[in-house]
Scaffold this motif. Structure first.
Motif, PDB file in Angstrom:
ATOM      1  N   PHE A   1       0.799  -1.236   0.000  1.00 48.98           N
ATOM      2  CA  PHE A   1       0.000   0.000   0.000  1.00 48.98           C
ATOM      3  C   PHE A   1       0.828   1.281   0.000  1.00 48.98           C
ATOM      4  N   GLU A   2       2.005   1.247   0.631  1.00 51.25           N
ATOM      5  CA  GLU A   2       2.803   2.484   0.688  1.00 51.25           C
ATOM      6  C   GLU A   2       3.191   2.917  -0.718  1.00 51.25           C
ATOM      7  N   GLY A   3       2.853   4.134  -1.056  1.00 49.91           N
ATOM      8  CA  GLY A   3       3.217   4.679  -2.364  1.00 49.91           C
ATOM      9  C   GLY A   3       2.340   4.207  -3.510  1.00 49.91           C
ATOM     10  N   ALA A   4       1.330   3.384  -3.220  1.00 49.85           N
ATOM     11  CA  ALA A   4       0.467   2.873  -4.302  1.00 49.85           C
ATOM     12  C   ALA A   4      -0.469   3.971  -4.796  1.00 49.85           C
ATOM     13  N   GLU A   5      -0.994   3.745  -5.997  1.00 56.09           N
ATOM     14  CA  GLU A   5      -1.902   4.723  -6.593  1.00 56.09           C
ATOM     15  C   GLU A   5      -3.140   4.912  -5.699  1.00 56.09           C
ATOM     16  N   VAL A  30      -3.171   6.093  -2.693  1.00 53.50           N
ATOM     17  CA  VAL A  30      -2.845   5.996  -1.262  1.00 53.50           C
ATOM     18  C   VAL A  30      -2.012   7.202  -0.843  1.00 53.50           C
ATOM     19  N   GLU A  31      -2.453   7.868   0.224  1.00 50.20           N
ATOM     20  CA  GLU A  31      -1.672   9.016   0.719  1.00 50.20           C
ATOM     21  C   GLU A  31      -0.655   8.588   1.763  1.00 50.20           C
ATOM     22  N   SER A  32      -1.086   7.731   2.682  1.00 43.97           N
ATOM     23  CA  SER A  32      -0.139   7.268   3.704  1.00 43.97           C
ATOM     24  C   SER A  32      -0.666   5.996   4.352  1.00 43.97           C
ATOM     25  N   VAL A  33       0.242   5.271   4.983  1.00 44.43           N
ATOM     26  CA  VAL A  33      -0.111   4.025   5.672  1.00 44.43           C
ATOM     27  C   VAL A  33       0.438   4.116   7.092  1.00 44.43           C
ATOM     28  N   SER A  34      -0.399   3.781   8.080  1.00 43.61           N
ATOM     29  CA  SER A  34       0.051   3.836   9.473  1.00 43.61           C
ATOM     30  C   SER A  34      -0.344   2.537  10.162  1.00 43.61           C
ATOM     31  N   GLY A  35       0.205   2.328  11.347  1.00 46.53           N
ATOM     32  CA  GLY A  35      -0.213   1.180  12.131  1.00 46.53           C
ATOM     33  C   GLY A  35       0.939   0.332  12.596  1.00 46.53           C
ATOM     34  N   MET A  36       0.616  -0.855  13.048  1.00 48.99           N
ATOM     35  CA  MET A  36       1.604  -1.764  13.618  1.00 48.99           C
ATOM     36  C   MET A  36       1.033  -3.177  13.504  1.00 48.99           C
ATOM     37  N   GLY A  37       1.850  -4.098  13.056  1.00 48.74           N
ATOM     38  CA  GLY A  37       1.376  -5.476  12.915  1.00 48.74           C
ATOM     39  C   GLY A  37       0.195  -5.548  11.970  1.00 48.74           C
ATOM     40  N   LEU A  38      -0.823  -6.318  12.352  1.00 45.96           N
ATOM     41  CA  LEU A  38      -2.009  -6.443  11.503  1.00 45.96           C
ATOM     42  C   LEU A  38      -3.111  -5.496  11.966  1.00 45.96           C
ATOM     43  N   MET A  39      -2.683  -4.294  12.284  1.00 43.63           N
ATOM     44  CA  MET A  39      -3.596  -3.193  12.642  1.00 43.63           C
ATOM     45  C   MET A  39      -3.118  -2.014  11.803  1.00 43.63           C
ATOM     46  N   ILE A  40      -3.788  -1.818  10.655  1.00 42.30           N
ATOM     47  CA  ILE A  40      -3.244  -0.915   9.648  1.00 42.30           C
ATOM     48  C   ILE A  40      -4.306   0.090   9.210  1.00 42.30           C
ATOM     49  N   ILE A  68      -5.073   3.114   6.338  1.00 39.33           N
ATOM     50  CA  ILE A  68      -4.621   3.610   5.037  1.00 39.33           C
ATOM     51  C   ILE A  68      -5.399   4.874   4.701  1.00 39.33           C
ATOM     52  N   LYS A  69      -4.658   5.969   4.582  1.00 42.12           N
ATOM     53  CA  LYS A  69      -5.282   7.233   4.165  1.00 42.12           C
ATOM     54  C   LYS A  69      -5.316   7.224   2.652  1.00 42.12           C
ATOM     55  N   THR A  70      -6.539   7.237   2.119  1.00 44.65           N
ATOM     56  CA  THR A  70      -6.701   7.142   0.671  1.00 44.65           C
ATOM     57  C   THR A  70      -7.111   8.493   0.096  1.00 44.65           C
ATOM     58  N   LYS A  71      -6.850   8.667  -1.184  1.00 48.68           N
ATOM     59  CA  LYS A  71      -7.261   9.924  -1.831  1.00 48.68           C
ATOM     60  C   LYS A  71      -8.782   9.970  -1.921  1.00 48.68           C
ATOM     61  N   LYS A  72      -9.398   8.844  -2.249  1.00 51.50           N
ATOM     62  CA  LYS A  72     -10.864   8.761  -2.242  1.00 51.50           C
ATOM     63  C   LYS A  72     -11.355   8.725  -0.794  1.00 51.50           C
ATOM     64  N   PRO A  73     -12.588   9.121  -0.541  1.00 52.23           N
ATOM     65  CA  PRO A  73     -13.117   8.958   0.817  1.00 52.23           C
ATOM     66  C   PRO A  73     -13.086   7.481   1.235  1.00 52.23           C
ATOM     67  N   ALA A  77      -5.053  -6.899  -3.558  1.00 53.64           N
ATOM     68  CA  ALA A  77      -5.244  -6.534  -4.969  1.00 53.64           C
ATOM     69  C   ALA A  77      -6.604  -5.878  -5.174  1.00 53.64           C
ATOM     70  N   VAL A  78      -7.643  -6.437  -4.536  1.00 55.00           N
ATOM     71  CA  VAL A  78      -8.990  -5.849  -4.655  1.00 55.00           C
ATOM     72  C   VAL A  78      -9.002  -4.445  -4.061  1.00 55.00           C
ATOM     73  N   LEU A  79      -8.347  -4.280  -2.905  1.00 60.78           N
ATOM     74  CA  LEU A  79      -8.322  -2.971  -2.250  1.00 60.78           C
ATOM     75  C   LEU A  79      -7.565  -1.945  -3.084  1.00 60.78           C
ATOM     76  N   LEU A  80      -6.435  -2.355  -3.631  1.00 60.24           N
ATOM     77  CA  LEU A  80      -5.645  -1.426  -4.447  1.00 60.24           C
ATOM     78  C   LEU A  80      -6.475  -0.934  -5.632  1.00 60.24           C
ATOM     79  N   GLU A  81      -7.234  -1.844  -6.223  1.00 60.92           N
ATOM     80  CA  GLU A  81      -8.106  -1.484  -7.345  1.00 60.92           C
ATOM     81  C   GLU A  81      -9.171  -0.475  -6.883  1.00 60.92           C
ATOM     82  N   ALA A  82      -9.740  -0.750  -5.673  1.00 61.00           N
ATOM     83  CA  ALA A  82     -10.808   0.115  -5.146  1.00 61.00           C
ATOM     84  C   ALA A  82     -10.285   1.505  -4.767  1.00 61.00           C
ATOM     85  N   MET A  83      -8.995   1.603  -4.505  1.00 63.63           N
ATOM     86  CA  MET A  83      -8.408   2.881  -4.064  1.00 63.63           C
ATOM     87  C   MET A  83      -8.010   3.771  -5.230  1.00 63.63           C
ATOM     88  N   LYS A  84      -7.895   3.184  -6.413  1.00 67.21           N
ATOM     89  CA  LYS A  84      -7.435   3.943  -7.597  1.00 67.21           C
ATOM     90  C   LYS A  84      -8.381   5.073  -7.957  1.00 67.21           C
TER      91      LYS A  84
END
Ligand SMILES: *Cc1c(COP(=O)(O)O)cnc(C)c1O
Length: 388
Positions: free
Chosen positions: A318-322, A324-334, A336-341, A381-388
């Motif tokens: 997710f970091e730097g992906a289309e 995506v503005e930023s990724v935060s968290g720790m372990g499996l608690m993540i 993702i600030k996305t450009k879309k709402p 992969a599904v999420l990355l597509e949804a974030m574009k």
């Protein structure tokens, strides 16, 4: 989904929840199936609760075995699962005693009571204030709502429980000043603010705050309701920060899907409660404790290594992906600030068979600790597509 269930729900359930138009019928591990037969990869785990997924066979066997023996006794009698779980929690953390309840809010209520009683007895009754952080979340009871450092939760329920002060995370001077001014009994923090947007605290801040609390005999208390039980790649998130808290509260993932809360008391606070000082009818329920014991026993070094590896995979995707503005968290608690709402991403992902959550303006991922790699890859992969 069945229209009639939706109608019944809307007619008879208090209107506190805005549900998605999905009726979940069953599941297996990290896959859930709705009543139309559509399957979803679950990256929400019922808000960090189903640590090993849905209908996990090991978890189920532990629950079924205990249900076959005795489902409830009250706290007037001894039961094995309750004692065994408390022992494991103490052995794995170095804490000394455990109080069991049924939810995160109650686990925090107990922590707050412990700090108040400890400070009142040790320093005097004017030492009652609990200092918490702005943007925190500690629960929905009136007192844990008062502990929660977000104004919008407070507005409808005045007057709140007195004796709470909220300070800005990261500002040590403010923390020290407010603790001194209010004669603080305790400091309560989430190492990663979950509902606040998946925001990890700065390690130097946590370490110095814990030292300051220790020097001033203020109980340093960590709310591990969401971060606990393997979620962040350590058994408890505070372990990533190298501190030894005086009190730890946890719930959510501990029971793997059955309600349980636990408040762990360290050296200082271990004897703060005597007979009758606190209690809970359902607390320490043997079925919930047997479930939790099975969850805890599986959170070993190998599992935690896998949590960290899966975490690194998700950060990498997710970091730097289309989109995506930023990724935060720790372990499996993540988060993702996305450009879309975020809500738009959640609903697009849902349409394409992936369940995720939001936290503030972020898309929040809380997959099962044992989610298989192939499902995680597919869902990403599904999420990355949804974030574009
Ligand atoms: C969810 C949560 C709570 C409240 O837990 P409940 O079981 O809903 O009462 C408290 N603190 C944190 C950090 C949480 O994430």
């Amino acid at each position: 989904m069945s229209g009639s269930i939706r109608k019944l729900d809307e007619q008879y359930i208090a209107g506190t929840y805005k549900r998605f138009p999905v009726e979940i019928a069953s599941g297996s591990g990290s896959v859930v199936t709705d009543t139309d037969g559509k399957t979803y990869i679950d990256l929400g785990s019922g808000i960090a609760v189903t640590s090993f997924g849905i209908a996990d066979p090991v978890w189920q066997a532990a629950v079924i075995e205990q249900i076959g023996k005795v489902q409830h006794t009250s706290n007037l009698y001894y039961t094995g699962p309750c004692a065994a779980l408390a022992e494991q929690l103490c052995l794995r953390t170095g804490m000394k005693k455990v109080f069991f309840s049924n939810s995160g809010a109650e686990a925090n209520e107990c922590a707050i009571k412990a700090a108040r009683k400890y400070a009142a007895e040790k320093k005097g009754p004017e030492h009652f204030t609990i200092v918490t952080l702005k943007n925190s979340f500690h629960g929905r009871t009136l007192t844990t709502l008062s502990a929660t450092g977000q104004e919008h939760y407070h507005e409808l329920y005045q007057p709140l429980t007195p004796g709470f002060a909220h300070v800005t995370a990261g500002d040590l001077d403010e923390l020290k000043q407010v603790c001194a001014e209010t004669k603080a009994a305790g400091i309560l923090v989430e190492c990663v603010q979950g509902e606040g947007g998946v925001v990890p605290l700065d390690p130097a801040y946590v370490e110095t705050a814990a030292d300051y609390a220790n020097e001033n005999d203020i109980l340093f208390m960590v709310d591990e309701v969401q971060t606990g039980n393997g979620r962040t790649g350590a058994l408890y998130a505070y372990m990533n920060y190298g501190i030894s808290p005086d009190v730890v509260s946890t719930a959510k993932g501990l029971g793997g899907g059955l309600p349980i809360g636990a408040t762990l008391l360290g050296e200082k606070a271990q004897n703060v409660f005597g007979y009758g000082d606190h209690g809970s009818t359902f607390g320490g329920n043997p079925v919930s404790c047997a479930a939790a014991l099975s969850v805890l026993n599986r959170i070993d070094d190998e599992l935690l290594e896998n949590v960290k590896r899966k975490s690194a995979f998700l950060f990498g995707r997710f970091e730097g992906a289309e989109g995506v503005e930023s990724v935060s968290g720790m372990g499996l608690m993540i988060g993702i600030k996305t450009k879309k709402p975020a809500a738009e991403v959640v609903s697009a992902a849902m349409n394409n068979g992936v369940l995720v959550l939001t936290a503030k303006d972020r898309v929040r991922l809380l997959p099962a600790l044992n989610i298989p790699d192939d499902l995680l890859e597919k869902a990403a992969a599904v999420l990355l597509e949804a974030m574009k």
